[in-house]
Design a protein around this motif. Sequence first.
Motif, mmCIF file in Angstrom:
data_model
loop_
_atom_site.group_PDB
_atom_site.id
_atom_site.type_symbol
_atom_site.label_atom_id
_atom_site.label_comp_id
_atom_site.label_asym_id
_atom_site.label_seq_id
_atom_site.Cartn_x
_atom_site.Cartn_y
_atom_site.Cartn_z
ATOM 1 N N PHE A 140 48.700 44.593 26.771
ATOM 2 C CA PHE A 140 47.834 44.479 27.911
ATOM 3 C C PHE A 140 46.406 43.578 27.621
ATOM 4 O O PHE A 140 45.936 42.707 28.262
ATOM 5 N N SER A 141 45.716 44.270 26.451
ATOM 6 C CA SER A 141 44.759 43.307 26.269
ATOM 7 C C SER A 141 44.896 41.980 25.706
ATOM 8 O O SER A 141 44.051 40.988 25.950
ATOM 9 N N LEU A 142 46.245 41.650 25.049
ATOM 10 C CA LEU A 142 46.342 40.118 24.987
ATOM 11 C C LEU A 142 46.619 39.387 26.218
ATOM 12 O O LEU A 142 45.817 38.455 26.231
ATOM 13 N N GLY A 143 47.028 39.894 27.313
ATOM 14 C CA GLY A 143 47.190 39.545 28.635
ATOM 15 C C GLY A 143 45.600 38.981 29.020
ATOM 16 O O GLY A 143 45.549 38.027 29.524
ATOM 17 N N THR A 144 44.747 40.129 28.865
ATOM 18 C CA THR A 144 43.298 39.747 29.500
ATOM 19 C C THR A 144 42.776 38.734 28.459
ATOM 20 O O THR A 144 42.003 37.786 29.113
ATOM 21 N N LEU A 145 43.030 38.764 27.195
ATOM 22 C CA LEU A 145 42.512 37.874 26.441
ATOM 23 C C LEU A 145 42.908 36.280 26.663
ATOM 24 O O LEU A 145 42.052 35.181 26.461
ATOM 25 N N LEU A 146 44.475 36.298 27.020
ATOM 26 C CA LEU A 146 44.826 34.839 27.112
ATOM 27 C C LEU A 146 44.322 34.257 28.658
ATOM 28 O O LEU A 146 43.943 32.896 28.688
ATOM 29 N N VAL A 147 43.993 35.501 29.308
ATOM 30 C CA VAL A 147 43.364 34.612 30.812
ATOM 31 C C VAL A 147 42.049 34.230 30.466
ATOM 32 O O VAL A 147 41.420 33.014 30.781
ATOM 33 N N TYR A 148 41.235 34.773 29.304
ATOM 34 C CA TYR A 148 39.973 34.261 29.166
ATOM 35 C C TYR A 148 39.879 33.072 28.446
ATOM 36 O O TYR A 148 38.977 31.958 28.488
ATOM 37 N N ALA A 149 40.973 32.921 27.480
ATOM 38 C CA ALA A 149 41.101 31.780 26.740
ATOM 39 C C ALA A 149 41.480 30.671 27.530
ATOM 40 O O ALA A 149 40.941 29.422 27.317
ATOM 41 N N ALA A 150 42.333 30.631 28.648
ATOM 42 C CA ALA A 150 42.709 29.592 29.667
ATOM 43 C C ALA A 150 41.435 29.302 30.710
ATOM 44 O O ALA A 150 41.607 28.262 31.216
ATOM 45 N N THR A 151 40.683 30.165 30.849
ATOM 46 C CA THR A 151 39.819 30.045 32.179
ATOM 47 C C THR A 151 38.229 30.350 31.809
ATOM 48 O O THR A 151 37.480 29.988 32.494
ATOM 49 N N GLY A 152 38.031 30.901 30.723
ATOM 50 C CA GLY A 152 36.640 31.215 30.315
ATOM 51 C C GLY A 152 35.969 32.528 30.906
ATOM 52 O O GLY A 152 34.862 32.802 30.623
ATOM 53 N N HIS A 153 36.785 33.345 31.635
ATOM 54 C CA HIS A 153 36.443 34.643 32.203
ATOM 55 C C HIS A 153 37.813 35.591 32.274
ATOM 56 O O HIS A 153 38.985 34.934 32.185
ATOM 57 N N GLY A 154 37.414 36.697 32.197
ATOM 58 C CA GLY A 154 38.522 37.604 32.239
ATOM 59 C C GLY A 154 39.243 38.115 33.544
ATOM 60 O O GLY A 154 38.623 37.582 34.572
ATOM 61 N N PRO A 155 40.286 38.704 33.667
ATOM 62 C CA PRO A 155 40.873 38.848 34.893
ATOM 63 C C PRO A 155 40.392 39.999 35.804
ATOM 64 O O PRO A 155 40.646 40.371 36.793
ATOM 65 N N PHE A 156 39.447 40.840 35.214
ATOM 66 C CA PHE A 156 38.786 41.864 35.854
ATOM 67 C C PHE A 156 37.272 41.940 35.668
ATOM 68 O O PHE A 156 36.548 42.714 35.891
ATOM 69 N N ASP A 157 36.787 40.780 35.627
ATOM 70 C CA ASP A 157 35.471 40.444 35.436
ATOM 71 C C ASP A 157 34.704 41.144 36.618
ATOM 72 O O ASP A 157 35.146 40.995 38.018
ATOM 73 N N ALA A 158 33.531 41.816 36.432
ATOM 74 C CA ALA A 158 32.722 42.635 37.343
ATOM 75 C C ALA A 158 31.284 42.428 37.011
ATOM 76 O O ALA A 158 30.774 41.998 35.774
ATOM 77 N N ASP A 159 30.267 42.967 37.896
ATOM 78 C CA ASP A 159 28.975 42.927 37.357
ATOM 79 C C ASP A 159 28.420 43.800 36.463
ATOM 80 O O ASP A 159 27.289 43.860 35.942
ATOM 81 N N SER A 160 29.226 44.880 36.048
ATOM 82 C CA SER A 160 28.831 45.965 35.145
ATOM 83 C C SER A 160 30.104 46.452 34.775
ATOM 84 O O SER A 160 31.004 46.441 34.962
ATOM 85 N N PRO A 161 29.990 46.978 33.420
ATOM 86 C CA PRO A 161 31.067 47.604 32.700
ATOM 87 C C PRO A 161 31.734 48.589 33.528
ATOM 88 O O PRO A 161 33.012 48.838 33.292
ATOM 89 N N TYR A 162 31.073 49.478 34.299
ATOM 90 C CA TYR A 162 31.692 50.532 34.873
ATOM 91 C C TYR A 162 32.522 49.966 36.178
ATOM 92 O O TYR A 162 33.638 50.410 36.279
ATOM 93 N N LEU A 163 32.331 48.752 36.747
ATOM 94 C CA LEU A 163 33.096 47.970 37.901
ATOM 95 C C LEU A 163 34.149 47.586 37.109
ATOM 96 O O LEU A 163 35.114 47.439 37.697
#
Length: 746
Positions: free
Chosen positions: A196-219
């Motif tokens: 799962f973490s690798l999937g999020t990391l590859l989204v970040y590598a391809a786009t510059g942001h994560g697949p679950f980005d939000a305004d706070s760590p809690y969100l």
Amino acid sequence: MSLRAGDPAEIGGYPLEARLGSGGMGTVFLARTSSGRSVAIKLIHQQYAADEEFRVRFRQEVAAARRVSGAFTAAVVDAAPEAEQPWMATAYIAGHTLAQHIATKGPLNGAALKRLAVGLAEALRDIHRVGVVHRDLKPSNVVLSPEGPRVIDFGISRAADQQTLTMTGRVIGTPPFMSPEQLQAPRSVGPRSDVFSLGTLLVYAATGHGPFDADSPYLTAYQVVHEEPSLGVVPAALRAVIEPCLHKEPEGRPSADELLVLLRDLPADLGRTDVNGPGAGRIRDMATQRHFALRPTPAPTAPATDPAGPRTGSTGTSVGRRLRSRWRPVLAAAIAVAAIGGTVAALQASGVGGSGGDKGDSVAAPDAALPDGFGPWRKTVPGGHEDIPDELRCLARGDALFCGGGGVVATRIRAADGARVWTVKSPGVPVQGMHLVGVTGDTVLGYRFAAQDAPQDPPSEVVAMDADNGRKLWSVPSGAQSTAVTGRTRDAVVIGSAVVTVNASSSRFEARNAHSGEVTWRTPFPTGTQCAPVPAGSQLFAMCATDAEVNALQVRHPVLYAVEGASGALGRPIAVDGPAVPMGVADGKLVLLQEHMEGTELAGYDGVARVDPALRKVTYSRLAGTYAGTPGMADGTLYVSGQAGLVTALDPATGRKKWSRQTGVEGASGPVAGAGALYFSSATGRVVALSPHEGKPLWTTDPQVDGSTGEQGASPRVTVAGRAVIVAAAKNTLFAFDARKPPKAG
């Protein structure tokens, strides 16, 4: 970053040179061993030293890092988890982290993105194979080294069979890259959490942001657990593989092994983002996804007709669903069949997966014979240093086999039964890729590396031993910088009855009689250059580059000099368009493969250079494309074996492709010619035999040991003694069999 006031001058006897960075738990320093090797030392902050819970975590980190040290991680050099202020030293990996790269240069794309994805999947596979779960895979824990991505920092990893520490009141991990179960039930975290973490990391590598980005760590954490990922600008082909990695339930995700198969099946440049396609944006129906991920699916009856569309990623949702239905082993096998068309059926028909003993598949030349008394054997050669995997390489001379590398300076083994006659061990940590120097009629030459606790010894030296009994004849300190110049780790070579070395200060060549050690000539390097010896049959060349290019690890303008055998005098310079790697000799000309670089990363090989020493002329030919993998040369033909098992034969005179053949041996090095075949083998000991003329698969074997298949540029692991095939595999394992009766596969 320079040291600050208050920083220690040394840690554990390692003098500190600079600060590499500092985080909440500790500071990382650049240091150097007594042999000159750069290491990164992680020093835990003083306030945590008295925290027993933290000490347990740190001991766990050290243990996990030791277990997974290999091709995709930083090897542990030393550690003191019980020290007043705990610390750990690992091999220093040059390069920016993925986080730094994205911040300064933006997202990755094309071939670079696929290489990252495949490399990280291989890293996870190897981490999970030794029973470790990383649990903190994120951009700052991935270093983009020149040799490929490396996973670092096992600070919250654990063995899969251990209980998770309590960590009362603390969230352990980084929310944008954590799995749902890591946030909800840390005790249940397993290997597929890393997927799962690798999937999020590859989204970040391809786009510059994560697949679950939000305004706070809690969100962000809420979105990871409850919301659908944002994948709209991920390239469609890659998105299809990432989607199942981000399934909320671990059992809906592929394993690292399964993920690796899917990633290698993708097109080289991953295509473009299909922003308007049905797979764009958020995944719209999680219930449907779960249905496709978990439902039983019948194996396809006609895999060869799998349409081209899914592999090019032209339709995101349908591709994703097809990929998500592939996790079961029988279906994974079907993918391989679909990926290479009818080749698998052809391999099976020609003996792959069978005994290989059918007379129609015999590859042994008519006059090839087995060593007297030969029988299949398997041996392990213990070295002088722990945890140095896959370092032995061997040469056959009559009924003797001479091997060396890693923690073994050299060993003599009976080719007939694998019995060791003598062994000389090396106590120190070797330079990767430095194996046996060579063998003459009565002398064996190997590399010895000094132990960390023996600063009075030369960091590395060439040692000559009597071939009969292993008695040391002489030794000389040696330099170790050839990789930067030639792309090959070869700082000493045997030419006839002489050995030519680079001196300890890397300023000149020295030639000696291999048996007596008597110096016959010394030749200084041209001013302002670093040089490496390049053997070309009975001829020796010096390949040189400027100090500036060597120091920058970017040799773009190498120069060749023919070396006169009797005096060591250098001929007139021959400039070569680089970077280029010497491969061997064809039709009296030195052949080099030209490297294709993307920034500081090697993308593959895209040209051939042929050097005529008599005319001092270099002729260039472009290849039809860029071929990535491990190159080699045998019988006047160039070969590149790709990480996914594709072997391509190239004509060095024209650059034309002779043939290309998909094999089942991933990450193979080779070729080695003998007994009527070409042999390619990986660190797992898996071997494929191909016919030299058209590359027809003759047989293949199953893996023999656990080993990484990620190493590129490795020297050949197979040695042929008559009809006997001897294979060097991981963990200093050697095994031998009759070329007419290879081990059964399947």
